[in-house]
Design an enzyme around this catalytic site. Structure first.
Site, PDB file in Angstrom:
ATOM      1  CG  ASP A 116      -2.026   1.012   1.171  1.00  0.00           C
ATOM      2  OD1 ASP A 116      -3.016   0.845   0.443  1.00  0.00           O
ATOM      3  OD2 ASP A 116      -1.866   2.028   1.878  1.00  0.00           O
ATOM      4  CE1 TYR A 223      -4.532   7.510   0.312  1.00  0.00           C
ATOM      5  CE2 TYR A 223      -4.309   7.591   2.690  1.00  0.00           C
ATOM      6  CZ  TYR A 223      -4.460   6.866   1.531  1.00  0.00           C
ATOM      7  OH  TYR A 223      -4.541   5.499   1.584  1.00  0.00           O
ATOM      8  CG  HIS A 279      -5.208  -3.351  -0.901  1.00  0.00           C
ATOM      9  ND1 HIS A 279      -4.526  -2.770  -1.942  1.00  0.00           N
ATOM     10  CD2 HIS A 279      -4.833  -2.674   0.221  1.00  0.00           C
ATOM     11  CE1 HIS A 279      -3.777  -1.771  -1.491  1.00  0.00           C
ATOM     12  NE2 HIS A 279      -3.945  -1.701  -0.177  1.00  0.00           N
TER      13      HIS A 279
END
Length: 299
Positions: A116, A223, A279
């Protein structure tokens, strides 16, 4: 009692671990260390919304295989330092943290394994510090050039990446998650993974990590910085570090179509698909992933 001590007491990780705080790139990171100190250095980089515990299925086997394993809480996460300001979470700083860990270990090179966001850091480290890496393993994240292309042009990937836009809002995401007792991130872990992957005991450990002072805001700032703080270091698109890309096909966040173009940008790359994994493939199929890691590192 420290979190890692409680985890060991519960026998979630049946291995002797050492916790430490390591100075790197002007901050202190909380690092779990395992395995022989003289072994080849392997650094495991977790993603969002995890912390070092995200590698609990890998630490033991890598240490048993003779590697010196370092597993940091990346900056802003859990017990690591949480600098203020978006600039502190630019990808340049995140990669420099990794280089600082290699320096702190007294090594010239290391193997890095990322999932990730940790995989995004691994890609950027390989692109900007190729001489400091022996090998790289990335899990379910494409090369940054491929990611940028798909996010800007592929409607399917745009829809899957909706949460990145939500995280750009000031203070609201972290406030909602905290007020909701971390229901949203916990539900995301469970709803996007195979049933039973994350137990109630696991979720409680994650909640404690998310609840550390200023932690979740710092986590979301990764982010925000990704869109608002462009990297300053120049990077080559072509990856020269030997690379293994492991991809769980049933990923609800990232399309499998990004995997092969990413390996095409590697001079020495291998791609392994896990057709029934999501994921969270290293949680769901740990024995197979661990065997792939060890085989690739030793090759």
């Amino acid at each position: 009692m420290l979190l890692e001590d409680r985890v060991r007491h519960k026998e979630v990780i049946p291995i002797r671990m050492e916790h430490d705080f390591v100075e790197t790139n002007g901050i202190k990171l909380h690092v779990i260390k395992a395995g022989p100190t003289e072994g080849p250095l392997v650094i495991l980089l977790h993603g969002f919304p995890e912390f070092w515990y995200g590698w609990n299925h890998q630490i033991d086997e890598l240490a048993q295989a003779g590697y010196c394993v370092w597993v940091p809480d990346q900056r802003g996460y859990n017990l690591s330092e949480k600098p203020k300001g978006l600039g502190a979470y630019s990808i340049d700083h995140l990669a420099a943290d990794v280089i600082g860990l290699i320096d702190a270990a007294g090594r010239q090179k290391a193997v890095i394994v990322g999932h990730d966001w940790g995989a995004a850091v691994a890609w950027w480290t390989a692109a900007t510090y190729p001489d400091r890496l022996e090998r790289m393993v990335v899990i379910n994240v494409p090369h940054p050039t491929v990611m940028k292309r798909f996010v800007s042009r592929d409607k399917g990937q745009m829809l899957r990446s909706w949460y990145i836009g939500f995280f750009q809002l000031p203070w609201l995401p972290e406030t909602l998650f905290r007020v909701g007792n971390w229901y949203a991130p916990a539900r995301t872990l469970r709803s996007t993974s195979r049933r039973g992957t994350f137990t109630e005991a696991d979720i409680q450990l994650y909640k404690e990590a998310w609840g550390q002072p200023r932690a979740f805001r710092a986590m979301v700032n990764w982010y925000r910085a990704a869109l608002r703080r462009a990297p300053k270091r120049s990077a080559k698109a072509r990856i020269t570090v030997p690379t293994l890309l492991i991809w769980g096909v049933r990923d609800q966040f990232l399309k499998r179509e990004m995997a092969q173009p990413s390996i095409d940008l590697c001079e020495n790359g291998q791609l392994i698909f896990h057709e029934k994994a999501t994921h969270w493939v290293h949680h769901e199929e740990p024995k197979q992933v661990n065997a792939e890691l060890i085989r690739f590192i030793n090759s």
